[in-house]
Design a protein around this motif. Sequence first.
Motif, mmCIF file in Angstrom:
data_model
loop_
_atom_site.group_PDB
_atom_site.id
_atom_site.type_symbol
_atom_site.label_atom_id
_atom_site.label_comp_id
_atom_site.label_asym_id
_atom_site.label_seq_id
_atom_site.Cartn_x
_atom_site.Cartn_y
_atom_site.Cartn_z
ATOM 1 N N ARG A 98 -6.442 -3.186 -7.889
ATOM 2 C CA ARG A 98 -6.722 -3.971 -9.006
ATOM 3 C C ARG A 98 -6.952 -5.364 -8.354
ATOM 4 N NH1 ARG A 98 -4.635 -2.585 -14.166
ATOM 5 N NH2 ARG A 98 -3.456 -0.516 -13.962
ATOM 6 N N TRP A 99 -6.507 -5.432 -6.961
ATOM 7 C CA TRP A 99 -6.302 -6.799 -6.466
ATOM 8 C C TRP A 99 -7.490 -6.911 -5.149
ATOM 9 C CZ3 TRP A 99 -0.672 -5.972 -5.871
ATOM 10 C CH2 TRP A 99 -0.285 -5.757 -7.240
ATOM 11 N N VAL A 100 -7.634 -5.821 -4.213
ATOM 12 C CA VAL A 100 -8.383 -5.729 -3.228
ATOM 13 C C VAL A 100 -9.692 -4.742 -3.331
ATOM 14 C CG1 VAL A 100 -6.438 -6.349 -1.636
ATOM 15 C CG2 VAL A 100 -7.198 -4.082 -1.753
ATOM 16 N N ASP A 101 -10.796 -4.724 -2.356
ATOM 17 C CA ASP A 101 -11.874 -4.026 -2.679
ATOM 18 C C ASP A 101 -11.931 -2.943 -1.544
ATOM 19 O OD1 ASP A 101 -13.510 -5.972 -4.383
ATOM 20 O OD2 ASP A 101 -12.663 -7.333 -2.837
ATOM 21 N N CYS A 102 -10.836 -2.653 -0.667
ATOM 22 C CA CYS A 102 -10.954 -1.656 0.224
ATOM 23 C C CYS A 102 -9.458 -1.720 0.868
ATOM 24 C CB CYS A 102 -11.935 -1.989 1.366
ATOM 25 S SG CYS A 102 -12.125 -1.040 2.667
ATOM 26 N N ILE A 103 -9.080 -0.495 1.068
ATOM 27 C CA ILE A 103 -7.656 -0.337 1.643
ATOM 28 C C ILE A 103 -8.026 0.479 3.185
ATOM 29 C CG2 ILE A 103 -5.639 0.743 1.625
ATOM 30 C CD1 ILE A 103 -5.823 0.712 -1.592
ATOM 31 N N VAL A 104 -7.634 -0.617 4.404
ATOM 32 C CA VAL A 104 -7.677 0.454 5.465
ATOM 33 C C VAL A 104 -6.353 0.560 5.994
ATOM 34 C CG1 VAL A 104 -8.584 -0.265 8.062
ATOM 35 C CG2 VAL A 104 -9.591 -1.378 6.136
ATOM 36 N N GLU A 114 -4.625 10.352 2.835
ATOM 37 C CA GLU A 114 -5.449 11.193 1.729
ATOM 38 C C GLU A 114 -4.695 11.017 0.214
ATOM 39 O OE1 GLU A 114 -5.629 15.257 3.033
ATOM 40 O OE2 GLU A 114 -7.221 14.691 4.747
ATOM 41 N N GLU A 115 -3.560 10.674 0.458
ATOM 42 C CA GLU A 115 -2.768 10.586 -0.890
ATOM 43 C C GLU A 115 -3.147 9.093 -1.457
ATOM 44 O OE1 GLU A 115 1.367 10.948 -0.649
ATOM 45 O OE2 GLU A 115 1.630 10.897 -2.716
ATOM 46 N N LEU A 116 -3.270 8.188 -0.840
ATOM 47 C CA LEU A 116 -3.841 6.975 -1.057
ATOM 48 C C LEU A 116 -5.254 6.773 -1.691
ATOM 49 C CD1 LEU A 116 -2.973 4.446 1.958
ATOM 50 C CD2 LEU A 116 -2.162 4.196 -0.315
ATOM 51 N N ALA A 117 -5.933 7.568 -0.916
ATOM 52 C CA ALA A 117 -7.273 7.826 -1.434
ATOM 53 C C ALA A 117 -7.355 8.497 -2.830
ATOM 54 C CB ALA A 117 -8.141 8.590 -0.353
ATOM 55 N N HIS A 118 -6.442 9.494 -3.004
ATOM 56 C CA HIS A 118 -6.482 10.210 -4.235
ATOM 57 C C HIS A 118 -6.107 9.306 -5.360
ATOM 58 C CE1 HIS A 118 -5.850 13.627 -6.569
ATOM 59 N NE2 HIS A 118 -4.740 13.105 -7.182
ATOM 60 N N TYR A 119 -5.394 8.456 -5.116
ATOM 61 C CA TYR A 119 -5.028 7.457 -6.356
ATOM 62 C C TYR A 119 -5.872 6.150 -6.612
ATOM 63 C CZ TYR A 119 -1.085 10.469 -7.043
ATOM 64 O OH TYR A 119 -0.382 11.828 -7.008
ATOM 65 N N ALA A 120 -6.353 5.885 -5.352
ATOM 66 C CA ALA A 120 -6.840 4.384 -4.988
ATOM 67 C C ALA A 120 -8.146 4.596 -6.152
ATOM 68 C CB ALA A 120 -7.107 3.928 -3.789
ATOM 69 N N THR A 121 -8.824 3.383 -6.441
ATOM 70 C CA THR A 121 -9.838 3.386 -7.089
ATOM 71 C C THR A 121 -10.773 2.546 -6.411
ATOM 72 O OG1 THR A 121 -9.101 1.848 -8.449
ATOM 73 C CG2 THR A 121 -9.133 3.863 -9.636
ATOM 74 N N VAL A 122 -10.478 1.981 -5.192
ATOM 75 C CA VAL A 122 -11.313 1.298 -4.372
ATOM 76 C C VAL A 122 -11.513 2.237 -3.038
ATOM 77 C CG1 VAL A 122 -10.737 -0.987 -5.064
ATOM 78 C CG2 VAL A 122 -9.313 0.137 -3.156
ATOM 79 N N PRO A 123 -12.366 2.101 -2.094
ATOM 80 C CA PRO A 123 -12.506 2.920 -0.867
ATOM 81 C C PRO A 123 -11.349 2.776 0.110
ATOM 82 C CG PRO A 123 -14.502 1.610 -1.254
ATOM 83 C CD PRO A 123 -13.603 1.114 -2.178
ATOM 84 N N VAL A 124 -10.917 3.782 0.557
ATOM 85 C CA VAL A 124 -9.820 3.814 1.484
ATOM 86 C C VAL A 124 -10.512 4.360 3.101
ATOM 87 C CG1 VAL A 124 -7.710 5.197 2.379
ATOM 88 C CG2 VAL A 124 -7.984 4.415 0.024
ATOM 89 N N ILE A 125 -10.189 3.459 3.847
ATOM 90 C CA ILE A 125 -10.943 3.842 5.307
ATOM 91 C C ILE A 125 -9.655 4.140 6.321
ATOM 92 C CG2 ILE A 125 -11.947 3.028 7.343
ATOM 93 C CD1 ILE A 125 -13.360 0.998 5.533
ATOM 94 N N ASN A 126 -9.723 5.270 6.929
ATOM 95 C CA ASN A 126 -8.753 6.093 7.759
ATOM 96 C C ASN A 126 -8.919 5.115 9.208
ATOM 97 O OD1 ASN A 126 -7.303 7.335 9.824
ATOM 98 N ND2 ASN A 126 -8.116 9.353 9.163
ATOM 99 N N ALA A 127 -7.670 4.326 9.364
ATOM 100 C CA ALA A 127 -7.735 3.520 10.675
ATOM 101 C C ALA A 127 -6.958 4.087 11.698
ATOM 102 C CB ALA A 127 -7.357 2.063 10.409
ATOM 103 N N LEU A 128 -6.788 5.587 11.733
ATOM 104 C CA LEU A 128 -6.298 6.391 12.795
ATOM 105 C C LEU A 128 -4.973 7.079 11.698
ATOM 106 C CD1 LEU A 128 -5.447 6.168 16.367
ATOM 107 C CD2 LEU A 128 -3.525 6.499 14.751
#
Length: 310
Positions: A98-104, A114-128
């Motif tokens: 709701r607040w940010v545009d992307c989760i790294v 993968e779980e974060l990405a499953h629930y997030a409605t913004v892009p999730v980037i794997n930073a390792l």
Amino acid sequence: MSSHPKHLLNLVDLPSAYVEALVRDARRVRAEFREKGPSNALKGRTAALFFEKPSLRTRVTFEVAMTQTGGSTVILDPQSISLGKRESVHDAAKSLSRWVDCIVARTFSQGLVEELAHYATVPVINALTDEEHPCQALAFGEMLLERLGKREDGTLHDGLHGTRAAFIGDGNNVANSLAALAGHCGMHFTLACPEGFEQPAGLIEKVEALCRASGGSYRQVRDPREAVRDADVIYTDVWVSMGEEGQAAEKTARFAGYQVNAGLLAAAPADCVVTHCLPAHPGEEITQEVMDSPRYRREDIGREMRNDEL
Ligand code: NVA
């Protein structure tokens, strides 16, 4: 852009055309930055950065990249967020969306990102994660295009097709993402590792399928000299990754013959270069002599580099 995948969780499951486009875009953005300086491309956008493991390059480059494109970052301290304990991954992902545009996110388990990405409605980037480091592989691809991609007549390759990369050491997260990059881009990838430290069979199967379509190849050997014999670039990484500290003594002993040193370079073509994702442990997987040599290339080139220093 709706056909583009929403998240960057690994490379192997992405469409090859998309991975190649990411590498080319990175190169274009770098060239534009060199020419024009900071932009406002991400003005008003915010990325949340969540790091369960230490980070220097990934964290700083994400923060600096957001700043230099007019955006901002929020650093989430894993202790205070306590993901999966203080609150569920589901709730954290929904709230952040709701607040940010992307989760790294840099996490131990691939499952968590993968779980974060499953629930997030913004892009999730794997930073390792323990299994993947897709951003590192993309940076490697960009570096290859920028600095290795010359044909014999001096013109630049269109892509990475045909480049021969030898990874010496552990079949780890970095190696996994590099093998996937190679599969997508028609590169020839060889891993040299001791028995028991190979890459996961499921990943190899996918990489081999990508290679069949791209014209690349995947090979695994025991002898590092065999791996580097026709290499354009040698890649290495620490023997003991973050989270594996308990296996340090065993792994250090098992990898003893897998050091990138002057002897190994003597078995490689004269114009073969060496790189390392860093941080390095000189004296273990690579010697300081090699890191100080003209054959060593840093991936983390920044704005201070001039064209003639690349
Ligand atoms: N394989 C290393 C990479 C560090 C960037 C690790 O996971 O610690």
